[in-house]
Scaffold this active site. Structure first.
Site, PDB file in Angstrom:
ATOM      1  N   PRO A   2       0.736  -1.253   0.000  1.00  9.23           N
ATOM      2  CA  PRO A   2       0.000   0.000   0.000  1.00  9.23           C
ATOM      3  C   PRO A   2       0.767   1.306   0.000  1.00  9.23           C
ATOM      4  O   PRO A   2       0.864   1.938   1.007  1.00  9.23           O
ATOM      5  CB  PRO A   2      -0.724  -0.069   1.348  1.00  9.23           C
ATOM      6  CG  PRO A   2       0.233  -0.767   2.239  1.00  9.23           C
ATOM      7  CD  PRO A   2       1.135  -1.571   1.346  1.00  9.23           C
ATOM      8  N   GLU A   3       1.234   1.825  -1.048  1.00  7.74           N
ATOM      9  CA  GLU A   3       1.523   3.255  -1.058  1.00  7.74           C
ATOM     10  C   GLU A   3       0.631   3.807  -2.145  1.00  7.74           C
ATOM     11  O   GLU A   3      -0.071   3.043  -2.804  1.00  7.74           O
ATOM     12  CB  GLU A   3       3.017   3.539  -1.315  1.00  7.74           C
ATOM     13  CG  GLU A   3       3.882   3.093  -0.141  1.00  7.74           C
ATOM     14  CD  GLU A   3       5.363   3.381  -0.323  1.00  7.74           C
ATOM     15  OE1 GLU A   3       5.711   4.527  -0.629  1.00  7.74           O
ATOM     16  OE2 GLU A   3       6.154   2.453  -0.164  1.00  7.74           O
TER      17      GLU A   3
END
Length: 278
Positions: A2-3
């Site tokens: 998750p970025e």
DNA sequence: AAGGGTGTTGAAAG
DNA sequence: GCTTTCAACACCCT
């Protein structure tokens, strides 16, 4: 995974698939993900609703269903899979959204850190976590002047500040390292000693890095299972992250790994200046 | 083979 | 207040 670039990739992949589909059932196998709602209420709120599309702010996904929005954060390892609804449940699948056509969207998360929250559509930005986010790193309101103001006020390392989602939303451990490499600034530099020019370089670098990562579908590292929307191609473009002991692609110096604010941190000792100088 | 590390974040402690 | 540490959890690597 998750970025910002990985979350945006998930959004782009899932949106055309889910748009117009109607939920027939919701099954929750691990309720630790649900924020302020019990599994049966969660199931009731969503069943029968049709998805109008998926939005994103920072690292949060916003699944819109009429007047309510399901806010999802993938944290460290959250993923979505699409499978026939009657496929056997994988060990790490914790929530099933089963649609009227028999297909299911499954939330998979080995470490169970992810979160799901339902909020009224017109109060999306008041969701847990979302309400405190700073401007998105890729948007025009993330300016050099704004960042310089924020950097001035703290003695923390510049990397730590950029990881703080209240300051700027979307950067995580990979892209902060890449951003600071591109900006030529050592991540251990004291934020308050950076000037307006440094801030401008960081803002420009962050946008360039994130824009390219989004275009390439994000970064896939440590990917045992490539799943829906998680296999990116940016890993070939990484300049420092995960490259300890390898030569810098610009100057040939050996990339070193250190620790900043408790996070593993990669940098080129020649291309990145520590500020202030010792 | 125990301990440290992991694309995150927020609560607690200093 | 501001900053650092730790906990949530499972698995991989020395």
């Amino acid at each position: 995974m998750p970025e910002l670039p990985e979350v945006e990739t998930v959004r782009r992949t899932l949106d055309p698939w889910i748009r117009g589909r109607t939920i027939d059932d919701v099954r929750v196998f691990y309720d630790g993900l649900l924020r302020d709602i019990k599994p049966d209420a969660f199931q009731r709120r969503l069943t029968g609703r049709t998805c109008d599309g998926i939005g994103r702010y920072g690292k949060y996904l916003l699944f819109r269903f009429g007047d309510i929005t399901l806010i999802v954060h993938l944290r460290m390892e959250g993923k979505f899979y699409i499978k026939p609804g009657d496929d056997p449940k994988d060990k790490h699948e914790h929530v099933f959204f089963v649609f009227k056509d028999g297909m299911s969207l499954r939330y998979h998360d080995v470490r169970k850190f992810g979160t799901m929250e339902i909020v009224p559509r017109d109060r999306e930005m008041e969701g847990q976590g979302i309400k405190t986010l700073g401007p998105e790193a890729i948007r025009d309101d993330f300016t050099a002047a704004y960042l310089h103001e924020r950097l001035k006020k703290t003695s923390r390392a510049v990397k730590t500040v950029l990881l703080d989602q209240k300051i700027v939303a979307g950067l995580g451990n990979i892209y902060v390292d890449e951003t600071l490499y591109r900006a030529g600034i050592d991540p251990r530099s004291r934020a308050s000693s950076l000037n307006a020019r440094h801030a401008a370089r960081i803002v420009d670098a962050a946008k360039a890095v994130l824009d390219k990562a989004v275009a390439l579908g994000g970064t896939t590292i440590r990917s045992y299972t490539s799943s829906l929307g998680v296999t990116g191609r940016f890993q070939n473009d990484l300049m420092v992250h995960m490259r300890e002991g390898e030569p810098c692609k610009r100057c040939g110096e050996t990339i070193v790994k250190t620790k900043v604010g408790g996070r593993g941190t990669y940098l080129c000792p020649d291309c990145q200046d520590i500020i202030p100088k010792e």
